[in-house]
Design a protein around this motif. Sequence first.
Motif, PDB file in Angstrom:
ATOM      1  N   PRO A 190       0.829  -1.211   0.000  1.00 55.69           N
ATOM      2  CA  PRO A 190       0.000   0.000   0.000  1.00 55.69           C
ATOM      3  C   PRO A 190       0.860   1.257   0.000  1.00 55.69           C
ATOM      4  O   PRO A 190       1.833   1.362   0.764  1.00 55.69           O
TER       5      PRO A 190
ATOM      6  N   TYR B 237      -2.792   6.466  -2.023  1.00 51.61           N
ATOM      7  CA  TYR B 237      -3.644   7.184  -1.081  1.00 51.61           C
ATOM      8  C   TYR B 237      -2.956   8.500  -0.711  1.00 51.61           C
ATOM      9  O   TYR B 237      -1.783   8.509  -0.346  1.00 51.61           O
TER      10      TYR B 237
ATOM     11  N   HIS C  97      -5.686   8.344   9.478  1.00 50.28           N
ATOM     12  CA  HIS C  97      -6.207   7.975   8.156  1.00 50.28           C
ATOM     13  C   HIS C  97      -5.514   6.719   7.645  1.00 50.28           C
ATOM     14  O   HIS C  97      -6.162   5.789   7.140  1.00 50.28           O
TER      15      HIS C  97
ATOM     16  N   ARG D 294      -6.627   3.597   9.553  1.00 51.83           N
ATOM     17  CA  ARG D 294      -7.973   3.194   9.149  1.00 51.83           C
ATOM     18  C   ARG D 294      -7.938   2.380   7.850  1.00 51.83           C
ATOM     19  O   ARG D 294      -8.606   1.343   7.729  1.00 51.83           O
ATOM     20  N   LEU D 295      -7.145   2.812   6.894  1.00 53.84           N
ATOM     21  CA  LEU D 295      -7.070   2.109   5.609  1.00 53.84           C
ATOM     22  C   LEU D 295      -6.336   0.774   5.737  1.00 53.84           C
ATOM     23  O   LEU D 295      -6.739  -0.226   5.145  1.00 53.84           O
TER      24      LEU D 295
ATOM     25  N   ASP E  29      -8.480  -1.972   7.284  1.00 59.67           N
ATOM     26  CA  ASP E  29      -9.714  -2.274   6.552  1.00 59.67           C
ATOM     27  C   ASP E  29      -9.392  -3.316   5.484  1.00 59.67           C
ATOM     28  O   ASP E  29      -8.892  -2.997   4.405  1.00 59.67           O
TER      29      ASP E  29
ATOM     30  N   GLU F  99     -10.901  -2.740   1.965  1.00 58.81           N
ATOM     31  CA  GLU F  99     -10.225  -1.715   1.167  1.00 58.81           C
ATOM     32  C   GLU F  99      -8.857  -2.188   0.686  1.00 58.81           C
ATOM     33  O   GLU F  99      -8.455  -1.922  -0.450  1.00 58.81           O
ATOM     34  N   LYS F 100      -8.132  -2.913   1.546  1.00 52.68           N
ATOM     35  CA  LYS F 100      -6.831  -3.435   1.119  1.00 52.68           C
ATOM     36  C   LYS F 100      -6.980  -4.390  -0.055  1.00 52.68           C
ATOM     37  O   LYS F 100      -6.200  -4.347  -1.003  1.00 52.68           O
TER      38      LYS F 100
ATOM     39  N   PHE G 273      -7.505  -2.424  -3.152  1.00 51.47           N
ATOM     40  CA  PHE G 273      -6.235  -1.874  -3.623  1.00 51.47           C
ATOM     41  C   PHE G 273      -5.446  -2.927  -4.407  1.00 51.47           C
ATOM     42  O   PHE G 273      -4.944  -2.659  -5.497  1.00 51.47           O
TER      43      PHE G 273
END
Length: 380
Positions: free
Chosen positions: A293, A318, A329, A332-333, A336, A339-340, A343
Motif C-alpha cells: 500500500p 492514497y 487515516h 484506518r485504511l 480495513d 479496502e486493502k 487496492f
Amino acid sequence: MMKVLFLPLFQMNTGHHKVADTLMDFLRRQFPAVESKKIDFLSYCNELMEKMVSEAYLRWIRSHPASYHRVYKTLMYQEPPRFEFISFEPWLPYFESKMKKMVEEEQPDLIVCTHSFPSRILQRLKRKRVLTVPVVNVYTDFFMNSIWGKRFIDYHFVPHQEAKWELITKYGVDKGRIIVTGIPVHDVFMNRSEARRKRQPAHVLVAGGNQGLGNMLAFLRAARTSTLFRYSVLCGANRQLYEEIASWRLSHIRPLPYIADPEEMNRLYEEADAVITKPGGVTVSELLHKRIPIFTIDCLPGQERINLQYLQQNGLIYHLVEPESGERHMLRLLTDDVEKNRFFRRVSDYFAGVEKTGQEALAEVVAAMPQRMAWRVLHP
C-alpha cells in the motif's frame, strides 16, 4: 560487439538514471557480448551548463513550486511543445550538432532514451534523415510529456495501455512499435512475498526521494509522540533531515541514509507494511510490483503532480492531505481488509495491461538486430 547507448539527463541520481542502470544491468547479465554505455547528454554538451541548469532546477522547485508547475504544464505538457518555439529555439541547432558528434564518436547500434530531451533532439535528426540509428523511448513517468520524440522514434516502451492508445491515435505511431512495459524496475523488485508477516506496530517506510526533497517533517513531527506505527525514514541526500530525526533519539523513528543497492532496498520493502513516498514513477512502480500500500503526503511540482493525478484516478495511491492527522487515516485504511483487497485488485488490473517487462522488450529489440551493425550517421 553490439553497442547500446543510454541517454538520461543531468548527473544527479534520478529515475531516468535508475531505469537506465536497471536496463544496462540486465544487458550485462543476459547479453555479455553487448556493450552498454550511459552518457548524460547535457554534461557531454557542456559540464558547466549541466551544473548550472541542474542547480537552478532544484532551487526553482524548492523555492517556487507553484510557478515551476505552471511553467512545466505550459512548456512541456502541451502539443506542440511550446518550449521549442519560445526558449530553446536558438539552442536547438547547437544540441543537434552535439548529438550528431556524440553518435559519430560512440558509434552505437541502438540508442535508449530515458529522458525526453535527448529523445527530442534525436527525433529532429531522424526527421531530417541525418541519423538512422534505431532509438527506443523508455518512459519513466505515468504520462508522456510533449517533449518526447514520438513519430520518428523506432520503439516506445510505455507505462500503460492508455499511453499506447495515445501514441497510435494522436501521433500515428504504428502499434507494432509500441510495447506496454510499465515503468521498468530492477528484477529484484518483481519477486514479492506471497504473505506478509503481521507486525505490531505496523512498519512504515518513509521515502523522501534521492534528493531528500519533499516536506515529510510535518507528518513525522506529529508522529513523535505516537505509538501507532514504527517508521524507517529514507533521507536520501538530505543530511539536515537525517540529523534532525537522529537528534530525536526515538526508538520508533529511525533515519536511514541514501541506499543505492537494489537488494538492500528490496529487503526494506519486504519489511514494510506500507510506504509513504512522493509519486515518482520508478519508486511507485517498484512498490506496485511488491504489492505494498502506497501513501503520499506531498509531491514535487511538474512530473510528480501529474503522476499523482493518474495514480489517484486509478486508485493506486492514497493521498494523506492533512499530515497532522495522516496517521489516523493511514491506520484506518491499513486495518480495513476490504479496502486493502480493493487496492490489490486495482494493482492487478494495472499489471494486466502490461504486455512485457522492460527487460523482455529490450531483449527482443537487441536479439532482432544483426550483430555489430555499422554505425549509422549519414554524412551530407
